[in-house]
Design an enzyme around this catalytic site. Structure first.
Site, short mmCIF file in Angstrom:
data_model
loop_
_atom_site.label_atom_id
_atom_site.label_comp_id
_atom_site.label_asym_id
_atom_site.label_seq_id
_atom_site.Cartn_x
_atom_site.Cartn_y
_atom_site.Cartn_z
CB ILE A 152 0.28 -16.21 -59.03
CG1 ILE A 152 0.87 -17.24 -60.00
CG2 ILE A 152 -1.20 -15.97 -59.31
CD1 ILE A 152 0.37 -18.66 -59.81
CG ASP A 171 4.96 -13.27 -49.15
OD1 ASP A 171 5.85 -13.78 -48.43
OD2 ASP A 171 4.74 -13.66 -50.31
NE ARG A 232 -1.45 -27.14 -55.70
CZ ARG A 232 -1.39 -26.72 -56.97
NH1 ARG A 232 -2.26 -25.85 -57.43
NH2 ARG A 232 -0.47 -27.18 -57.79
CG ASP A 256 -9.08 -22.72 -60.64
OD1 ASP A 256 -9.90 -23.22 -61.45
OD2 ASP A 256 -7.84 -22.79 -60.80
CD GLU A 261 -8.05 -29.64 -57.42
OE1 GLU A 261 -7.42 -30.01 -58.43
OE2 GLU A 261 -7.92 -28.52 -56.92
CG HIS A 280 -6.64 -27.19 -60.57
ND1 HIS A 280 -6.11 -27.90 -59.55
CD2 HIS A 280 -5.66 -26.34 -60.96
CE1 HIS A 280 -4.86 -27.53 -59.33
NE2 HIS A 280 -4.56 -26.56 -60.18
CG LEU A 281 -10.85 -24.45 -65.59
CD1 LEU A 281 -12.02 -23.75 -66.29
CD2 LEU A 281 -10.33 -25.58 -66.46
#
Ligand code: NAD
Ligand code: MLT
Length: 529
Positions: A152, A171, A232, A256, A261, A280-281
């Site tokens: 992503i 990263d 997350r 998001d 949740e 969370h879409l």
């Protein structure tokens, strides 16, 4: 019949694939409660979930028939993976199916944040004309900092570059070269925080990434920074984020995903006018939902049909062509492991595997796992398989040592298993696959044989003196046990030999007792493979 429980919403395509042409029974229960899952899970071979179901250790404890948990989606943080692994249950996800949707959602959040789109829409809905009040910023020429440059994160980077942004990323698992090929410059988290105009996180949530953006990092940011989290909850510390927003340390946020949740109705995050929240879409598109449902259904069916394991997070994925080549060695290693565990008389503390020859052209890890399964399965309560063998070995204090060498004895490949016990017994078996697919044990403690590793074996250590073979044969005759194959091994340096007999039927204990009374016989072990 194989039974599958689907405990979250899944597309009809996915459900149809799971039924495997009507051969598998699929219970579709998207509203099932955790208590109901726990009380019925023992009936099922597979469990399919999305993010609603949490697979706890108490569900796993009751899942005595379960072979696989399939997560339609990326994150497996709603599955107790260590508990599943220990129980030998494969956990698989669908890493690719929602990459594009989540990257698009992230970019949508970024654009909406830069131009205050939700606030503008709301003002219009409320009858206002806030043309002067709402002024955005351009993305062009701005620095985007990405934490986690995987599927992503990498896709978000491409989109940002297309918008004329400069992209820097952190990263630790991505090389400079790979980042450069993407058009991205690697940086530290703190460099990102001090240089970026926009920051977005795309790592998994784990101990290293939890709170990777917290108070210290917010303190480094420019007051114009806007942050996005579509990965997350908890990667950006929520309390620190609220503080940074309250004190004007940053210009805005788009979130998001949340630590808890659904997000509490009274969460302070809901009150900031410069914060855009979505429930969370990231993966909530028709394409992603269908994609992950089809992917997980195909993966589960292939696994249950014994064909191939894809995308397991707790077991290696092996190419079918490679698997075909190495599976005779996996079976052989498993049998040699079984042999050794029955031969030694005390706890094994080390298993050494040595590989030589053409087998080294293939991955040997699955062969080592096979050896461990064989070693552990004869004296372990509950199933030992390729998923949990390493965990069980660790728990039992069995160290696995893998080496390679050029020792081949005219064979094309040789796999040698050596066990060392806590009281220093050391026993080695060498094995090879001959004539295509036929497994053979070719040596024991450096004495050479041609043993078929199957059925009931009697392994006798004897003094190498004339008459032993006749005496052993006579005893077998007396007890009416047919000898299928008998093979001997000795080395020149010792006066001891090893005789291995493939027996046609069970060997009575009386035969063993009489055998060991013979002064030429040092020991006799029955091995069942
Ligand atoms: P991925 O595995 O392809 O990428 C994760 C990247 O994070 C990897 O490149 C990895 O090297 C990197 N990483 C790991 N530890 C790191 C660390 N300590 N510091 C920096 N980088 C680190 O995963 P992905 O498919 O890109 O998913 C990324 C995240 O998005 C996951 O948390 C996933 O659960 C989440 N996700 C959210 C939604 C949603 O609906 N919002 C949808 C899909 C995925
Ligand atoms: C995932 O991990 O795949 C996403 O969070 C989407 C989902 O909720 O399934």
């Amino acid at each position: 019949m194989i039974k599958i429980l689907v405990s979250d919403k899944l597309s009809s395509d996915g459900l149809a694939i799971l039924s495997n042409g009507g051969q598998f029974e699929v219970d579709y229960k998207p509203e099932i409660t955790p208590e109901e899952i726990e009380s019925t899970i023992e009936q099922y071979d597979a469990l399919v979930i999305r993010s609603r179901t949490t697979v706890t250790s108490s569900i796993i404890a009751k899942a005595n028939r379960l072979r696989v948990i399939g997560r339609a989606g990326v994150g497996v943080d709603n599955v107790d993976v260590p508990a599943a692994t220990k129980k030998g249950i494969i956990v698989m996800n669908t890493p690719d199916g929602n990459t594009i949707s989540t990257a698009e959602h992230t970019f949508t959040m970024l654009c909406a944040l830069a131009r205050s789109i939700p606030q503008a829409v709301q003002s219009m809905r409320e009858g206002r004309w806030d043309k002067k009040k709402i002024v955005g910023v351009e993305l062009y020429n701005k620095v985007l900092g990405i934490v986690g440059l995987g599927r992503i994160g990498g896709n978000v980077a491409k989109k940002a570059l297309a918008f004329g942004m400069r992209v820097i990323a952190y990263d630790p698992f991505i090389s400079d070269d790979a980042a450069r090929r993407l058009g991205v410059t690697l940086a530290t988290v703190n460099e990102i925080c001090s240089k970026a105009d926009f920051i977005t996180v795309h790592t998994p949530l784990n101990d290293a990434t939890r709170n990777i953006i917290s108070t210290d990092q917010f303190n480094l940011m420019k007051p114009t920074v806007r942050v996005v989290n579509c990965a997350r909850g908890g990667i950006i510390n929520e309390d620190a984020l609220c503080k940074a927003l309250e004190t004007g340390k940053i210009a805005g946020a788009a979130i998001d995903v949340f630590t808890k949740e659904p997000l509490d109705p009274n969460s302070p995050l809901r009150k900031f006018p410069n914060v855009n929240l979505t429930p969370h879409l990231g993966a909530a598109t028709t394409e992603a939902q269908e994609g992950v449902a089809r992917d997980i259904a195909n993966q589960i069916v292939e696994m249950l049909r014994g064909e191939m394991i894809h995308n397991a997070v707790n077991a290696p994925t092996t190419d079918p062509a490679v698997l075909e080549k190495i599976s005779p060695y996996i079976d052989l290693a498993r049998k040699m492991g079984r042999f050794l565990s029955q031969y030694v008389t005390s706890r094994v503390c080390e298993l050494r595997l040595n590989y030589s020859g053409t087998i080294l052209e293939y991955p040997t890890k699955p062969i080592s796992s096979g050896a461990l399964v064989g070693l552990l399965e004869t004296n372990t309560e509950g199933a030992v398989n390729f998923v949990n063998a390493h965990v069980i070995a660790k728990e039992r204090g069995v160290e696995l040592v893998e080496k390679t060498s050029s020792k081949l004895y005219d064979l094309s490949s040789l796999v040698t298993l050596t066990v060392i016990t806590e009281d220093n017994q050391k026993v080695s078996l060498g094995g090879s696959v001959v004539f295509g697919k036929q497994p053979r044990i070719v040596s024991m403690n450096e004495k050479f044989f041609d043993i078929r590793p199957e059925g009931i074996l009697l392994v006798i250590e004897n003094h190498d003196v004339p008459g032993v073979v006749g005496q052993v044969g006579t005893l077998f005759g007396k007890y009416h046990v047919n000898i299928d194959q008998m093979t001997w091994g000795k080395d020149e340096s010792s006066d001891k030999a090893i005789t291995v007999i493939n027996a046609d039927s069970e060997v009575p204990s009386g035969l063993i007792d009489e055998l060991v009374e013979n002064s030429n016989i040092i020991s006799a072990h029955i091995i069942i493979l």
